[in-house]
Scaffold this motif. Sequence first.
Motif, PDB file in Angstrom:
ATOM      1  N   ILE A 268       0.839  -1.203   0.000  1.00 19.93           N
ATOM      2  CA  ILE A 268       0.000   0.000   0.000  1.00 19.93           C
ATOM      3  C   ILE A 268       0.873   1.252   0.000  1.00 19.93           C
ATOM      4  N   ARG A 269       1.892   1.258   0.840  1.00 24.24           N
ATOM      5  CA  ARG A 269       2.809   2.395   0.897  1.00 24.24           C
ATOM      6  C   ARG A 269       3.486   2.617  -0.448  1.00 24.24           C
ATOM      7  N   PHE A 270       3.892   1.520  -1.091  1.00 27.00           N
ATOM      8  CA  PHE A 270       4.557   1.610  -2.391  1.00 27.00           C
ATOM      9  C   PHE A 270       3.623   2.249  -3.416  1.00 27.00           C
ATOM     10  N   TRP A 271       2.366   1.810  -3.442  1.00 25.78           N
ATOM     11  CA  TRP A 271       1.390   2.382  -4.391  1.00 25.78           C
ATOM     12  C   TRP A 271       1.239   3.886  -4.177  1.00 25.78           C
ATOM     13  N   ILE A 272       1.121   4.312  -2.938  1.00 29.30           N
ATOM     14  CA  ILE A 272       0.965   5.737  -2.652  1.00 29.30           C
ATOM     15  C   ILE A 272       2.199   6.517  -3.100  1.00 29.30           C
ATOM     16  N   MET A 284      -4.388  12.533   0.715  1.00 31.08           N
ATOM     17  CA  MET A 284      -5.665  13.007   1.263  1.00 31.08           C
ATOM     18  C   MET A 284      -6.808  12.094   0.834  1.00 31.08           C
ATOM     19  N   LEU A 285      -6.850  11.733  -0.445  1.00 28.60           N
ATOM     20  CA  LEU A 285      -7.939  10.910  -0.970  1.00 28.60           C
ATOM     21  C   LEU A 285      -7.959   9.535  -0.322  1.00 28.60           C
ATOM     22  N   VAL A 286      -6.785   8.966  -0.060  1.00 25.46           N
ATOM     23  CA  VAL A 286      -6.697   7.633   0.533  1.00 25.46           C
ATOM     24  C   VAL A 286      -7.286   7.623   1.941  1.00 25.46           C
ATOM     25  N   ARG A 326      -7.393   5.342 -11.323  1.00 25.22           N
ATOM     26  CA  ARG A 326      -6.079   5.369 -10.675  1.00 25.22           C
ATOM     27  C   ARG A 326      -6.172   5.404  -9.154  1.00 25.22           C
ATOM     28  N   VAL A 327      -7.326   5.850  -8.636  1.00 28.84           N
ATOM     29  CA  VAL A 327      -7.475   5.910  -7.181  1.00 28.84           C
ATOM     30  C   VAL A 327      -8.450   4.832  -6.695  1.00 28.84           C
ATOM     31  N   CYS A 328      -9.742   4.957  -7.020  1.00 30.48           N
ATOM     32  CA  CYS A 328     -10.744   4.028  -6.479  1.00 30.48           C
ATOM     33  C   CYS A 328     -10.502   2.587  -6.924  1.00 30.48           C
ATOM     34  N   LYS A 329     -10.259   2.390  -8.211  1.00 33.48           N
ATOM     35  CA  LYS A 329     -10.026   1.033  -8.717  1.00 33.48           C
ATOM     36  C   LYS A 329      -8.804   0.395  -8.052  1.00 33.48           C
ATOM     37  N   MET A 330      -7.732   1.166  -7.899  1.00 32.86           N
ATOM     38  CA  MET A 330      -6.534   0.625  -7.272  1.00 32.86           C
ATOM     39  C   MET A 330      -6.755   0.381  -5.777  1.00 32.86           C
TER      40      MET A 330
END
Length: 377
Positions: A268-272, A284-286, A326-330
């Motif tokens: 998760i950290r890597f994705w962010i 912020m979105l996460v 890129r945000v919700c789907k991931m």
Amino acid sequence: MNLAEILVYTDIRQLHQIANHYGCECNPHSKNELITSLLSSLRHRLTIAQEVSQLTKEETHFLLLLFLDRRTVMSLEDLLAKAGLALDGIKERKQEEARRYVAASMKRGWIYPIKSKAVGQYQIPVDIREPYLQAWLENWRKEYRMLDLVEIDAYRDEGTALCDDIMQFLQFLQQEPVPLTAEGGMYKRHQQQLFQFLYVKEEPLLPQKWRFGYGLHFDLYPDRFSLLYDFCYYKRWIEESGGKVGLTDAGRERLVQQYEDQLYHDLIRFWIRLYKKPVPNLPMLVQLIPMIVAGGWVSQQALTQTLLDWVKEFYYDDSFQVLTNRVCKMMVHLGLLRVGQDQEGNWLYSATYASQTWLRKYNGFTETTILLGDRHG
């Protein structure tokens, strides 16, 4: 520190500014009376609700950037960067207005200078963050309908399946190195052979010139596998050499280790960190999206109407595609959201256990950006 402790050490001038902002009636020459009055006002639910309801879209953005960040101490540069991000659509006023946002936040009692040798450090009271966020959330729930459903027709919760598929990929490479095309990706027949073993099925991409910016080989692999591949590459579990991709000694060591939650958290950290450059508001979105969808199902339409103003286009991705793909789907792929559909086929999201436990303690705002040699981004 909490608000009561901070006010004791706050300069009398700022106390007067806060009192004037909230219209507190007290003896301005008595610091004790000022503090008592401010404590009553700043903690009052109606005061907070009224304050939040009067904020502009940009001020609301700054508030969320400030209070969703779990740090209690920030530098002036941190605060100006947040104000600059909130003012991104008003570039001609950006530098001038950013300082005004910080000054206004001091008058509102959100931030306070720290009296120490370290000049330019500010603190945020630990006990006002949650009331302000909840006030914003209550306003949101009044405006948008929350689907409080126990069941819907169909939904998907991928949990930690991405971690399982990392092991599947490493096992696939353990058999023998896989040849790469001239562009640097695995041949489609090898992709298809691998993808049939993965928890979430994807199809090899058709050639697309407009896919770039979200990782090393984002132009060559579908979204989920691209993240999986990049994570393994970043961890040095795989290496590209001699026209092939194969397992490293570190990758073989990973294969014999048991699963631990740290692997999931690292992913998760890597994705962010990887997506933070194309999506500056991602930290912020996460935090914000799981807060919105906690306790029920929320339509994609309600989410997009709320968040699109805080999401910018990125090259060929418009803001809607950035938010949804890129945000919700991931976040679904990472087990941070569940996704489903109602009887009309509308997409819905709800929170998962992971997004309400570990993620609530995690602070993506402090993460640095990862660049994996993306040829375009």
